[in-house]
Design a protein around this motif. Structure first.
Motif, PDB file in Angstrom:
ATOM      1  N   ASN A 107       0.848  -1.193   0.000  1.00  7.64           N
ATOM      2  CA  ASN A 107       0.000   0.000   0.000  1.00  7.64           C
ATOM      3  C   ASN A 107       0.880   1.238   0.000  1.00  7.64           C
ATOM      4  O   ASN A 107       1.789   1.362   0.828  1.00  7.64           O
ATOM      5  N   ALA A 108       0.638   2.141  -0.935  1.00  7.44           N
ATOM      6  CA  ALA A 108       1.442   3.361  -1.015  1.00  7.44           C
ATOM      7  C   ALA A 108       0.723   4.390  -1.863  1.00  7.44           C
ATOM      8  O   ALA A 108      -0.071   4.051  -2.752  1.00  7.44           O
ATOM      9  N   THR A 109       1.004   5.646  -1.576  1.00  5.48           N
ATOM     10  CA  THR A 109       0.490   6.760  -2.361  1.00  5.48           C
ATOM     11  C   THR A 109       1.651   7.650  -2.760  1.00  5.48           C
ATOM     12  O   THR A 109       2.475   8.012  -1.912  1.00  5.48           O
ATOM     13  N   VAL A 110       1.746   7.970  -4.043  1.00  4.43           N
ATOM     14  CA  VAL A 110       2.835   8.790  -4.570  1.00  4.43           C
ATOM     15  C   VAL A 110       2.242   9.983  -5.304  1.00  4.43           C
ATOM     16  O   VAL A 110       1.298   9.831  -6.087  1.00  4.43           O
ATOM     17  N   HIS A 111       2.792  11.158  -5.050  1.00  7.98           N
ATOM     18  CA  HIS A 111       2.353  12.364  -5.751  1.00  7.98           C
ATOM     19  C   HIS A 111       3.347  12.714  -6.854  1.00  7.98           C
ATOM     20  O   HIS A 111       4.521  12.328  -6.802  1.00  7.98           O
ATOM     21  N   GLN A 112       2.863  13.424  -7.840  1.00 10.05           N
ATOM     22  CA  GLN A 112       3.690  13.763  -8.991  1.00 10.05           C
ATOM     23  C   GLN A 112       4.909  14.572  -8.540  1.00 10.05           C
ATOM     24  O   GLN A 112       4.811  15.469  -7.713  1.00 10.05           O
ATOM     25  N   GLY A 113       6.071  14.204  -9.103  1.00  8.74           N
ATOM     26  CA  GLY A 113       7.298  14.914  -8.804  1.00  8.74           C
ATOM     27  C   GLY A 113       8.120  14.305  -7.691  1.00  8.74           C
ATOM     28  O   GLY A 113       9.235  14.772  -7.423  1.00  8.74           O
ATOM     29  N   GLU A 114       7.629  13.243  -7.045  1.00  7.90           N
ATOM     30  CA  GLU A 114       8.408  12.602  -5.986  1.00  7.90           C
ATOM     31  C   GLU A 114       9.493  11.716  -6.596  1.00  7.90           C
ATOM     32  O   GLU A 114       9.406  11.265  -7.740  1.00  7.90           O
ATOM     33  N   PHE A 115      10.521  11.452  -5.798  1.00  7.93           N
ATOM     34  CA  PHE A 115      11.644  10.596  -6.200  1.00  7.93           C
ATOM     35  C   PHE A 115      11.748   9.525  -5.129  1.00  7.93           C
ATOM     36  O   PHE A 115      12.187   9.772  -4.017  1.00  7.93           O
TER      37      PHE A 115
END
Length: 270
Positions: A25-33
């Motif tokens: 389970n994970a949530t990633v936002h645009q622009g993350e590394f």
């Protein structure tokens, strides 16, 4: 807070009786590394392949902008492997132009006329960005390992992807060259406003690059059936905010030796 760019909702992956990933389970936002670390064989590269679209979850959902992740690669997702993928009979410039051509719907991927001139201009600009402006007419066999990796990055970036996937891209490079590549990939990330996922076995590299570090590990272990349980994300850490004792604990987890950890008395990492 912006809407999630990528979401993993109870994602699992199995191959026959072997469970590779479970309850991711994970949530990633645009622009993350995001850097991904963990013992060899724990499913890090499998997760990258699911984002790329060449593998699909066996359970759960992997979403891109709220919709299921496309089940095939597309120009919105570029990838760089440790092993280079180049055409030996083409120059550096021609290799990057070819990468642009393969985005076309035609089987040949050939570019002609104005389209080809524009692609050559774009390829030249990107090659200058990655430090290969002096090597446009060289062939792959004339390049060092670091130069080949710069070429691979240029091939991936010319497609103007939103997501860049890096599967141990610097593992075969000498330490000095790796430091140069770290500076390059950070520059490419910022300049092209990419969302990056990078698999690495080097914990220092994982904490140095990017914005978040994920640790993949198995929460459950059965010594009689080592593949009965899959790995999940056991740590999701902001880069630069980790105590020394936690760093050492994670470092021990990803070493390919029998180790003691807080999940069980003895964990055998493959």
């Amino acid at each position: 807070m912006t809407e999630p760019f990528i979401q993993a909702l109870n994602v699992g992956k199995t191959y026959g009786q072997d469970r590779i990933l479970e309850r991711v389970n994970a949530t990633v936002h645009q622009g993350e590394f995001i850097t991904l670390v963990g013992a060899s064989g724990c499913g890090k590269s499998t997760f990258l392949k699911m984002i790329l679209g060449i593998e699909q979850p066996s359970s759960g959902e992997l979403l891109l902008n709220g919709a299921p992740m496309p089940n095939e690669p597309g120009p919105d997702r570029g990838i760089v492997f440790q092993q280079y993928s180049v055409f030996p009979h083409m120059t550096v410039l021609e290799n990057v132009v070819a990468a642009k051509g393969f985005q076309k719907a035609s089987l040949s991927g050939y570019l002609f006329g104005k389209e080809k001139r524009q692609a050559r201009q774009e390829a030249s600009e990107i090659l200058h960005q990655v430090g290969l402006g002096h090597a446009l007419t060289r062939y792959p066999h004339e390049l060092s390992g670091g130069m080949k990796q710069r070429l691979a990055i240029a091939q991936a970036v010319i497609g103007k992807p939103k997501i860049l996937l890096l599967d141990e891209p610097f593992g075969a490079l000498d330490p000095g060259i790796r430091a140069d590549m770290h500076a390059l990939i950070l520059d490419v990330w910022r300049q092209h406003k990419l969302t990056i996922f990078m698999v690495t076995h080097d914990l220092k590299e994982g904490f140095y690059l990017g914005t978040r570090l994920w640790v993949f590990d198995k929460l459950r272990h059965d010594p009689h059936a080592p593949n009965a349980y899959g790995a999940s994300i056991t740590y999701d850490l902001p880069v630069g905010a980790t105590a020394d004792d936690l760093y050492r604990e994670i470092d021990e987890q990803i070493r390919p030796t029998p180790i003691f950890n807080h999940h069980s008395e003895l964990t055998e990492t493959p």
